[in-house]
Design a protein around this motif. Sequence first.
Motif, PDB file in Angstrom:
ATOM      1  N   ILE A  76       0.894  -1.149   0.000  1.00  0.00           N
ATOM      2  CA  ILE A  76       0.000   0.000   0.000  1.00  0.00           C
ATOM      3  C   ILE A  76       0.931   1.196   0.000  1.00  0.00           C
ATOM      4  CG2 ILE A  76      -1.702   1.261   1.358  1.00  0.00           C
ATOM      5  CD1 ILE A  76      -2.551  -1.523   2.449  1.00  0.00           C
ATOM      6  N   ASP A  77       1.000   1.884  -1.129  1.00  0.00           N
ATOM      7  CA  ASP A  77       2.013   2.926  -1.288  1.00  0.00           C
ATOM      8  C   ASP A  77       1.506   4.258  -0.735  1.00  0.00           C
ATOM      9  OD1 ASP A  77       4.034   4.543  -1.929  1.00  0.00           O
ATOM     10  OD2 ASP A  77       3.940   4.243  -4.092  1.00  0.00           O
ATOM     11  N   PHE A  78       1.960   4.580   0.463  1.00  0.00           N
ATOM     12  CA  PHE A  78       1.534   5.836   1.074  1.00  0.00           C
ATOM     13  C   PHE A  78       2.174   7.046   0.404  1.00  0.00           C
ATOM     14  CE2 PHE A  78      -0.405   3.888   4.892  1.00  0.00           C
ATOM     15  CZ  PHE A  78      -1.552   4.665   4.874  1.00  0.00           C
ATOM     16  N   ALA A  79       3.048   6.804  -0.545  1.00  0.00           N
ATOM     17  CA  ALA A  79       3.661   7.935  -1.251  1.00  0.00           C
ATOM     18  C   ALA A  79       2.850   8.338  -2.479  1.00  0.00           C
ATOM     19  CB  ALA A  79       5.098   7.592  -1.641  1.00  0.00           C
ATOM     20  N   VAL A  80       1.702   7.711  -2.698  1.00  0.00           N
ATOM     21  CA  VAL A  80       0.947   7.989  -3.931  1.00  0.00           C
ATOM     22  C   VAL A  80       0.658   9.484  -4.109  1.00  0.00           C
ATOM     23  CG1 VAL A  80      -1.266   7.391  -2.817  1.00  0.00           C
ATOM     24  CG2 VAL A  80      -1.117   7.465  -5.286  1.00  0.00           C
ATOM     25  N   PRO A 116       5.692  -8.159   5.785  1.00  0.00           N
ATOM     26  CA  PRO A 116       6.004  -7.319   4.629  1.00  0.00           C
ATOM     27  C   PRO A 116       4.979  -6.208   4.392  1.00  0.00           C
ATOM     28  CG  PRO A 116       5.698  -9.632   3.984  1.00  0.00           C
ATOM     29  CD  PRO A 116       5.517  -9.555   5.456  1.00  0.00           C
ATOM     30  N   LEU A 117       3.700  -6.495   4.678  1.00  0.00           N
ATOM     31  CA  LEU A 117       2.675  -5.474   4.442  1.00  0.00           C
ATOM     32  C   LEU A 117       2.911  -4.276   5.364  1.00  0.00           C
ATOM     33  CD1 LEU A 117       0.249  -5.134   2.582  1.00  0.00           C
ATOM     34  CD2 LEU A 117      -1.202  -5.850   4.470  1.00  0.00           C
ATOM     35  N   LEU A 118       3.215  -4.586   6.617  1.00  0.00           N
ATOM     36  CA  LEU A 118       3.473  -3.537   7.590  1.00  0.00           C
ATOM     37  C   LEU A 118       4.746  -2.780   7.227  1.00  0.00           C
ATOM     38  CD1 LEU A 118       2.043  -2.599  10.124  1.00  0.00           C
ATOM     39  CD2 LEU A 118       3.676  -3.911  11.463  1.00  0.00           C
ATOM     40  N   MET A 119       5.778  -3.538   6.833  1.00  0.00           N
ATOM     41  CA  MET A 119       7.036  -2.915   6.399  1.00  0.00           C
ATOM     42  C   MET A 119       6.765  -1.950   5.254  1.00  0.00           C
ATOM     43  SD  MET A 119       9.926  -3.416   7.786  1.00  0.00           S
ATOM     44  CE  MET A 119      11.090  -3.103   6.447  1.00  0.00           C
ATOM     45  N   GLY A 120       5.908  -2.377   4.334  1.00  0.00           N
ATOM     46  CA  GLY A 120       5.571  -1.554   3.173  1.00  0.00           C
ATOM     47  C   GLY A 120       4.931  -0.245   3.600  1.00  0.00           C
TER      48      GLY A 120
END
Lengths: 294, 236
Positions: free
Chosen positions: A35-39, A94-98
């Motif tokens: 889930i790209d919070f940089a979008v 990995p999801l949390l890391m992302g």
Amino acid sequence: MELLPQALMDGILLGGIYITIAIAFSLTYGVMHIIDFAVGEWIMFGAFAGYYLNKWTGLDPFLLLPFVFLIFALIGYLIQPVIHRVLSGNKGNPLLMGLVFTFGLAIMFQGIALTVFGFYSNSTPSVFSEGSFFIEKFGFFLTISSIRLAGLIYALAITAALHYLLKKTNFGLGVRALALNRDSAGLMGVNGKQTASLVYGLYVGVSAMTGVLIGCILSVSAQMGTEYTIFAFFVVVLAGMGYLAGVPWAALLLGMVQSIFLIYFNPGHTLLAVFAILYIILLISPRGLFGRGV
Amino acid sequence: MNVLDVKDVAVKYGDLQALWGISFSVKKGQLVALIGANGAGKTTTLKSICGLVPLAGGEIKHNGSVISGQPVHKVVDLGITLVPEGRQLFSKMTVEENLLVGAYLKRTHSKRAATLKHVYTVFPRLEERRNQTAETLSGGEQQMVAIGRALMQDPQVIMFDEPSLGLAPLMVKEVFNVIQELHRQGLTIFLVEQNVHQTLKVADYCYVMENGRIVGEGTGKQLEADESIREAYLGF
Ligand SMILES: Nc1ncnc2c1ncn2[C@@H]1O[C@H](COP(=O)(O)OP(=O)(O)OP(=O)(O)O)[C@@H](O)[C@H]1O
Ligand SMILES: [Mg+2]
């Protein structure tokens, strides 16, 4: 009552923009499981790219779109392997890391933008900026600004192009296979790493192009990103995580909610309303509006 | 000429060693089987050949050249195809889309209309269900899709990982028929099975695996005649 058609029309025009943001965002989630919070920051950088390129070259932002797309798609393609490396350690979640990693990226990008561009807010002029259409029918009176209409046409074109890419091309078949089952896709000959990089590039490119348009329709500023990150997140969760076909409807719903709040209530409460709706819908249907998410 | 040469291959999952230096080979046109109990390392062996798990030692050759270390999409482009354990279909895609992903590679893409037609003649049932999503199929039909998808890849060697698992007796028979038919047509086949009886009958040569090691080998007849192997591994 007579304002309602106008509110709905504004909602559609706004929602169109959200569709393009959320489709690319959802596609990236499906393939990379991040889930790209940089979008929102890609949108912000795209908006600045449009603003300055227009200033320097004098070209209309709409003509700059392909160029902005290419540059940002290349950036996305090149940094995807870095993101993949950070996330593919076999320890931890990995999801949390992302989330943590892209959240960090977002804050860093915002910091850079504030330093380079300052706090000012601008907007990018286009030939469509001035005009508007008036429609009078059945006793209703609608105003449609040409720039918003152009934005909607852009959104429809991008959505159609992405749909074609995913459903009608061999590359799209590979992308969908990869999103459904990574190992099986590899066994069919899909190059997982390269395909993920291409998808991320596509997503960054589309987000940046949408940023150019937002810079014309609304405004350009270093802090603009967060709002769009929240909206992208809202749309994708509402549609059902990873369920692409639900995205346009969720995006239109968001546009409607926003424009109705703008006209009838206190615009400052829009985000509150957006999240109230998200919570209520997720309580009733935890897998999104259509119950088809993961 | 050996289509596959596996030499001293070791695989580790973290601290757990799944394969302890196994060696075997598969000759062109042969149907070679690998049997062994649950957890013996059969799936791991197949995954190591495809490049889905990295080797901790040893090497794997295809037609005499080393393929270990290559990513999975490169390995399958050489004509090595796996029909994985539990089918692993693209659940939300239609039957036809699942088959078409099989022809994703450039090598097979141009002739995909013809191969699709061929697969439909092998499995007429799939043509009837072409627009149904894979998740709505019965177990037997899913296995047909998995095999059909492998055929779409125009393979030189097909590796099957327990294709009869969870199927009704009639369906098991059909799967074995299809495998034998492919074998007759000249395809090289590497078959992992727990259905020992059937497997020994159809295989040209067999390997027996236990705890990550190859513990016996021979033709079906030889293995059946070997008292110790029969008691310990074949269960009859
Ligand atoms: N991804 C993994 N991570 C950790 N350990 C694994 C993994 N995959 C398999 N193993 C372990 O490796 C050993 C061999 O497993 P493998 O799946 O190869 O056995 P198998 O012979 O195919 O068994 P089955 O007949 O049940 O399919 C087992 O002990 C298993 O627990
Ligand atoms: Mg297994």
